[in-house]
Design an enzyme around this catalytic site. Structure first.
Site, mmCIF file in Angstrom:
data_model
loop_
_atom_site.group_PDB
_atom_site.id
_atom_site.type_symbol
_atom_site.label_atom_id
_atom_site.label_comp_id
_atom_site.label_asym_id
_atom_site.label_seq_id
_atom_site.Cartn_x
_atom_site.Cartn_y
_atom_site.Cartn_z
ATOM 1 N N TRP A 175 41.471 21.758 39.926
ATOM 2 C CA TRP A 175 40.770 21.776 41.218
ATOM 3 C C TRP A 175 41.662 21.110 42.254
ATOM 4 O O TRP A 175 42.335 20.116 41.971
ATOM 5 C CB TRP A 175 39.441 21.016 41.146
ATOM 6 C CG TRP A 175 38.824 20.869 42.515
ATOM 7 C CD1 TRP A 175 38.087 21.806 43.189
ATOM 8 C CD2 TRP A 175 38.944 19.740 43.399
ATOM 9 N NE1 TRP A 175 37.743 21.340 44.434
ATOM 10 C CE2 TRP A 175 38.257 20.064 44.589
ATOM 11 C CE3 TRP A 175 39.583 18.507 43.307
ATOM 12 C CZ2 TRP A 175 38.179 19.189 45.675
ATOM 13 C CZ3 TRP A 175 39.506 17.628 44.382
ATOM 14 C CH2 TRP A 175 38.802 17.966 45.553
ATOM 15 N N LYS A 207 35.058 25.612 45.175
ATOM 16 C CA LYS A 207 34.204 24.733 45.969
ATOM 17 C C LYS A 207 33.856 25.447 47.262
ATOM 18 O O LYS A 207 34.663 26.208 47.799
ATOM 19 C CB LYS A 207 34.933 23.416 46.261
ATOM 20 C CG LYS A 207 34.035 22.294 46.754
ATOM 21 C CD LYS A 207 34.786 20.970 46.757
ATOM 22 C CE LYS A 207 33.872 19.814 47.117
ATOM 23 N NZ LYS A 207 34.567 18.508 47.055
ATOM 24 N N ASP A 237 30.148 15.521 36.014
ATOM 25 C CA ASP A 237 30.972 15.250 37.185
ATOM 26 C C ASP A 237 30.101 14.645 38.280
ATOM 27 O O ASP A 237 29.508 15.350 39.084
ATOM 28 C CB ASP A 237 31.655 16.529 37.683
ATOM 29 C CG ASP A 237 32.675 16.237 38.781
ATOM 30 O OD1 ASP A 237 32.876 15.052 39.095
ATOM 31 O OD2 ASP A 237 33.276 17.189 39.311
#
Length: 418
Positions: A185, A228, A326
């Site tokens: 990410w 995202k 997370d």
């Protein structure tokens, strides 16, 4: 085993057996599921590779609860305490900045030896390790771009870091006898609407191709890419959008990471699981709890968590799904946050396993929607709590809120003395 707990469990078994649910078999299946505990909850995403750094990349931790880990040894100690309060055998998820080394190295210089203490500890504890390259909180990420940066020197720095990370993950897999899931990410994006949305995505695609050009067996390392919707500083445009990574993963044979907090506030990932797993072999699932935006709150047993668990169980998708947590909450006891989130995730999976799935599917196929709805609703009040209590006792961990007493004692004896 407490007699009352065992008696309640035996009564619950009888109720579930009426619908063909063999609870002993359910608990055996539950014990095979590994949840990956994210190391960054224990120290507010600080890491140990760089001192006095500031969080960046759209990441913020609020709260100043005392006792966060300040060294790798303290973090491992806290993880051991958390794991002792959670039933089952699980994994720990490391970011690259959590290297345990006295060497002064940058991210593009990391080697397996910088994580040897983590590997030795994982072997001792019987744990697996997962991994993440760290593409934030670094001078070369200050302008909000990493793998899609227009400067080839900066881009090459991050490519090298990600390549090194995959080799570290491969080492974890070989040493621990179970594959390491390596999640990629990065925070790349613009605060305001860009003119050129294509060029950064082309650069990101090419950078990822270069990173994955080295063949590493999935016996040791499984690559995932994570999208995202937006972040702090990338409110208008994120290079690695859901559509970008969906296309990339499906055409490159990589796993897709679905994070519960990385989509529109009214969008849920439970409805995506069966679709994604029709076209990819494996999936990485990040269990989090968004509150209006990607705020990564501690996981509670809310409707979405239950729906995620039901989708995985009803579709028989658990064997192809890697589940990790997370969230990072600095406002409560750091160890307790792990325990609450992990126990809730396991508990939700148990509730899903204790549904009459075949009976529900049969009613649906016969268009008997009355029976379908009635059974779904009635099973919400079935005594899954008695089964959960038994599972905890069976695994030698505290039953119900008894774990909180241990966590509070640990806080007094260890955390507050740091």
């Amino acid at each position: 085993m407490n007699e009352a707990i065992e008696a309640s469990y035996n009564e619950a078994k009888k109720l579930y057996a009426r619908h063909g649910i063999q609870v002993d078999d359910v608990l055996r299946k539950l014990s095979e599921i590994k949840i990956s505990l994210h190391c960054w909850q224990g120290d507010d995403v600080q890491g140990f590779l760089f001192k006095d750094k500031q969080l960046s990349g759209g990441i913020a931790v609020t709260g100043s609860y005392p006792g966060r880990a300040g060294t790798p040894a303290e973090l491992r100690q806290d993880l051991e305490k958390a794991l002792s309060l959670i039933p089952g055998q699980h994994k720990v998820n490391l970011h690259a900045i959590y290297a345990d080394t006295t060497e002064q190295v940058d991210l593009d210089q990391l080697e397996p030896r910088h994580f040897q203490n983590w590997v030795d500890w994982a072997k001792q504890q019987g744990l697996g390790l997962d991994f993440n390259p760290t593409l934030f909180s670094h001078p070369k990420a200050e302008d909000g771009f990493t793998l899609s940066h227009k400067d080839p020197e900066i881009r090459d720095f991050w490519i090298t870091h990600c390549k090194k990370s995959r080799r570290i993950a491969e080492y974890f897999g070989k040493e621990l006898g179970q594959p390491c899931v390596t999640n990629h990410w990065m925070p790349d994006g613009y605060k305001d609407a860009p003119v050129d949305r294509l060029a950064p995505r082309e650069r990101l695609r090419d950078a990822l191709d270069e990173i994955f050009s080295e063949e590493i067996s999935e016996e040791y390392n499984i690559d995932a890419v994570e999208s995202k919707l937006f972040g702090i500083g990338s409110e208008s445009y994120v290079v690695g959008s859901h559509e970008f990574y969906m296309g990339y993963a499906l055409t490159r044979g990589k796993s897709i990471c679905l994070d519960a907090g990385h989509f529109h506030p009214t969008e849920v990932i439970s409805n995506k699981l069966s679709s994604v797993l029709m076209f990819t072999d494996q999936l990485l699932l990040h269990v989090s709890r968004p509150v209006r935006w990607d705020s990564d709150h501690v996981v509670t047993m809310d409707d979405e968590l239950l729906d995620i668990a039901r989708e995985l169980v009803r579709g028989d998708l658990l064997s192809r799904t890697h589940i990790g947590l997370d969230f990072f909450d600095g406002s409560i006891n750091h160890v307790a946050a792990w325990v609450i989130g992990t126990r809730n995730t396991i508990k939700a999976l148990l509730r899903a396993m204790l549904e009459p799935i075949e009976e529900l599917k049969k009613a649906e196929e016969e268009r008997d929607f009355t029976t379908r709805l009635a059974l779904v609703e009635e099973f919400k009040s079935y005594p899954f709590g008695a089964v959960w209590d038994y599972y905890c006792a069976q695994n030698g961990v505290p039953v119900r809120e008894e774990w909180l007493t241990e966590a509070k004692d640990y806080e007094q004896q260890v955390l507050l003395k740091r």
